[in-house]
Design an enzyme around this catalytic site. Sequence first.
Site, PDB file in Angstrom:
ATOM      1  N   TYR A  14      11.170   9.076   1.056  1.00  0.00           N
ATOM      2  CA  TYR A  14      11.167   7.998   0.063  1.00  0.00           C
ATOM      3  C   TYR A  14      11.840   8.359  -1.268  1.00  0.00           C
ATOM      4  O   TYR A  14      11.915   7.510  -2.150  1.00  0.00           O
ATOM      5  CB  TYR A  14       9.712   7.548  -0.193  1.00  0.00           C
ATOM      6  CG  TYR A  14       9.047   6.970   1.042  1.00  0.00           C
ATOM      7  CD1 TYR A  14       9.463   5.756   1.562  1.00  0.00           C
ATOM      8  CD2 TYR A  14       8.010   7.642   1.685  1.00  0.00           C
ATOM      9  CE1 TYR A  14       8.871   5.216   2.697  1.00  0.00           C
ATOM     10  CE2 TYR A  14       7.403   7.119   2.825  1.00  0.00           C
ATOM     11  CZ  TYR A  14       7.839   5.903   3.325  1.00  0.00           C
ATOM     12  OH  TYR A  14       7.247   5.370   4.444  1.00  0.00           O
ATOM     13  N   HIS A  49      12.647  -2.310   2.468  1.00  0.00           N
ATOM     14  CA  HIS A  49      12.062  -1.014   2.822  1.00  0.00           C
ATOM     15  C   HIS A  49      12.943   0.091   2.283  1.00  0.00           C
ATOM     16  O   HIS A  49      14.164   0.056   2.465  1.00  0.00           O
ATOM     17  CB  HIS A  49      11.917  -0.868   4.337  1.00  0.00           C
ATOM     18  CG  HIS A  49      11.087  -1.966   4.919  1.00  0.00           C
ATOM     19  ND1 HIS A  49       9.732  -2.006   4.782  1.00  0.00           N
ATOM     20  CD2 HIS A  49      11.439  -3.100   5.571  1.00  0.00           C
ATOM     21  CE1 HIS A  49       9.279  -3.108   5.342  1.00  0.00           C
ATOM     22  NE2 HIS A  49      10.282  -3.795   5.826  1.00  0.00           N
ATOM     23  N   PRO A 104       0.788  -1.218   0.000  1.00  0.00           N
ATOM     24  CA  PRO A 104       0.000   0.000   0.000  1.00  0.00           C
ATOM     25  C   PRO A 104       0.830   1.283   0.000  1.00  0.00           C
ATOM     26  O   PRO A 104       1.862   1.357   0.652  1.00  0.00           O
ATOM     27  CB  PRO A 104      -0.822  -0.102   1.289  1.00  0.00           C
ATOM     28  CG  PRO A 104      -0.150  -1.135   2.117  1.00  0.00           C
ATOM     29  CD  PRO A 104       0.501  -2.079   1.165  1.00  0.00           C
ATOM     30  N   ASN A 105       0.345   2.221  -0.766  1.00  0.00           N
ATOM     31  CA  ASN A 105       0.906   3.576  -0.882  1.00  0.00           C
ATOM     32  C   ASN A 105       2.208   3.641  -1.668  1.00  0.00           C
ATOM     33  O   ASN A 105       2.705   4.731  -1.957  1.00  0.00           O
ATOM     34  CB  ASN A 105       1.081   4.230   0.503  1.00  0.00           C
ATOM     35  CG  ASN A 105      -0.248   4.395   1.208  1.00  0.00           C
ATOM     36  OD1 ASN A 105      -1.161   4.987   0.643  1.00  0.00           O
ATOM     37  ND2 ASN A 105      -0.384   3.842   2.389  1.00  0.00           N
ATOM     38  N   ARG A 158       5.269  10.860  -2.788  1.00  0.00           N
ATOM     39  CA  ARG A 158       4.868  10.739  -1.387  1.00  0.00           C
ATOM     40  C   ARG A 158       6.064  11.034  -0.476  1.00  0.00           C
ATOM     41  O   ARG A 158       7.112  10.390  -0.628  1.00  0.00           O
ATOM     42  CB  ARG A 158       4.414   9.287  -1.215  1.00  0.00           C
ATOM     43  CG  ARG A 158       4.399   8.775   0.168  1.00  0.00           C
ATOM     44  CD  ARG A 158       4.376   7.246   0.151  1.00  0.00           C
ATOM     45  NE  ARG A 158       4.031   6.782   1.468  1.00  0.00           N
ATOM     46  CZ  ARG A 158       4.269   5.563   1.915  1.00  0.00           C
ATOM     47  NH1 ARG A 158       4.856   4.665   1.137  1.00  0.00           N
ATOM     48  NH2 ARG A 158       3.930   5.232   3.126  1.00  0.00           N
ATOM     49  N   ALA A 176       2.961  -0.582   4.844  1.00  0.00           N
ATOM     50  CA  ALA A 176       2.457  -0.592   6.218  1.00  0.00           C
ATOM     51  C   ALA A 176       2.032  -1.992   6.672  1.00  0.00           C
ATOM     52  O   ALA A 176       1.993  -2.266   7.875  1.00  0.00           O
ATOM     53  CB  ALA A 176       1.289   0.375   6.349  1.00  0.00           C
ATOM     54  N   ARG A 203      12.754   5.259  12.539  1.00  0.00           N
ATOM     55  CA  ARG A 203      11.475   5.974  12.496  1.00  0.00           C
ATOM     56  C   ARG A 203      10.610   5.625  13.720  1.00  0.00           C
ATOM     57  O   ARG A 203      11.132   5.178  14.725  1.00  0.00           O
ATOM     58  CB  ARG A 203      10.789   5.664  11.163  1.00  0.00           C
ATOM     59  CG  ARG A 203      11.650   6.107   9.952  1.00  0.00           C
ATOM     60  CD  ARG A 203      10.984   5.807   8.643  1.00  0.00           C
ATOM     61  NE  ARG A 203       9.749   6.571   8.492  1.00  0.00           N
ATOM     62  CZ  ARG A 203       8.835   6.310   7.547  1.00  0.00           C
ATOM     63  NH1 ARG A 203       9.033   5.314   6.690  1.00  0.00           N
ATOM     64  NH2 ARG A 203       7.742   7.043   7.468  1.00  0.00           N
ATOM     65  N   GLU A 257      12.705  -9.087   2.083  1.00  0.00           N
ATOM     66  CA  GLU A 257      11.897  -7.973   2.597  1.00  0.00           C
ATOM     67  C   GLU A 257      12.661  -6.681   2.370  1.00  0.00           C
ATOM     68  O   GLU A 257      13.844  -6.597   2.706  1.00  0.00           O
ATOM     69  CB  GLU A 257      11.660  -8.185   4.103  1.00  0.00           C
ATOM     70  CG  GLU A 257      10.963  -7.008   4.764  1.00  0.00           C
ATOM     71  CD  GLU A 257      10.891  -7.159   6.296  1.00  0.00           C
ATOM     72  OE1 GLU A 257      11.278  -8.226   6.822  1.00  0.00           O
ATOM     73  OE2 GLU A 257      10.471  -6.190   6.942  1.00  0.00           O
ATOM     74  N   ASN A 306       8.125  -5.324  -0.757  1.00  0.00           N
ATOM     75  CA  ASN A 306       8.030  -4.193   0.153  1.00  0.00           C
ATOM     76  C   ASN A 306       6.570  -4.149   0.596  1.00  0.00           C
ATOM     77  O   ASN A 306       5.721  -3.654  -0.137  1.00  0.00           O
ATOM     78  CB  ASN A 306       8.424  -2.887  -0.538  1.00  0.00           C
ATOM     79  CG  ASN A 306       8.373  -1.711   0.429  1.00  0.00           C
ATOM     80  OD1 ASN A 306       7.803  -1.810   1.522  1.00  0.00           O
ATOM     81  ND2 ASN A 306       8.958  -0.594   0.025  1.00  0.00           N
TER      82      ASN A 306
HETATM   83  O1  LIG Z   1       4.684   2.329   3.373  1.00  0.00           O
HETATM   84  C1  LIG Z   1       5.741   2.194   3.992  1.00  0.00           C
HETATM   85  C2  LIG Z   1       6.998   2.089   3.261  1.00  0.00           C
HETATM   86  C3  LIG Z   1       8.096   1.285   3.930  1.00  0.00           C
HETATM   87  O2  LIG Z   1       7.871  -0.102   3.710  1.00  0.00           O
HETATM   88  C4  LIG Z   1       9.428   1.655   3.235  1.00  0.00           C
HETATM   89  O3  LIG Z   1       9.590   1.282   2.078  1.00  0.00           O
HETATM   90  O4  LIG Z   1      10.271   2.335   3.824  1.00  0.00           O
HETATM   91  C5  LIG Z   1       8.146   1.523   5.453  1.00  0.00           C
HETATM   92  C6  LIG Z   1       6.785   1.297   6.079  1.00  0.00           C
HETATM   93  O5  LIG Z   1       6.843   1.525   7.479  1.00  0.00           O
HETATM   94  C7  LIG Z   1       5.755   2.237   5.484  1.00  0.00           C
HETATM   95  O6  LIG Z   1       4.478   1.975   6.022  1.00  0.00           O
END
Ligand SMILES: O=C1C[C@@](O)(C(=O)O)C[C@@H](O)[C@@H]1O
Length: 155
Positions: A24, A101, A11-12, A19, A78, A108, A99, A75
Amino acid sequence: MGKSILLINGPNLNLLGTREPHIYGSTTLVDVENNAKEQAKSLGASLETFQSNHEGAIVDRVQAARGKVDGIIINPGAYTHTSVAIRDALLGVAIPFIELHVSNVHAREPFRHHSYFSDKAAAIIVGLGVYGYKVAVEHVAVNFKELEKETKAAL
Ligand SMILES: O=C1C[C@@](O)(C(=O)O)C[C@@H](O)[C@@H]1O
């Protein structure tokens, strides 16, 4: 035969590049996905991409990969911090996964420090920005067989 890789973004991450760019960066998801495909091709591998804002859709995509994919780069966004369902799907299909990020989640908010994936991941990449995707693709395309062998030998 070349590796078959699945790149999943949760998501996102469709908003990558626009964003919170201070966290990011400014590279878009389309760029990340296209670069990953080209990179995989240059390493003799193939790479499919999937992004969804929906937990169940990610579960469905992971299940569909069963028996068809050598490695997953995910990735989970959230869902990293909440999703037993995606964790179970990855374990259910028994496909090794990385995994990833973009940000350093450990620097954070405390709720980002726990992951439902890390203890089962073949590797974890955090805080390298979108460069992390490049590292992940290279690792799966080039090293994954060796890694599987090493893991089995260690058991
Ligand atoms: O949506 C994201 C992006 C994320 O996975 C990252 O790529 O740094 C880190 C997560 O905590 C966050 O909710």
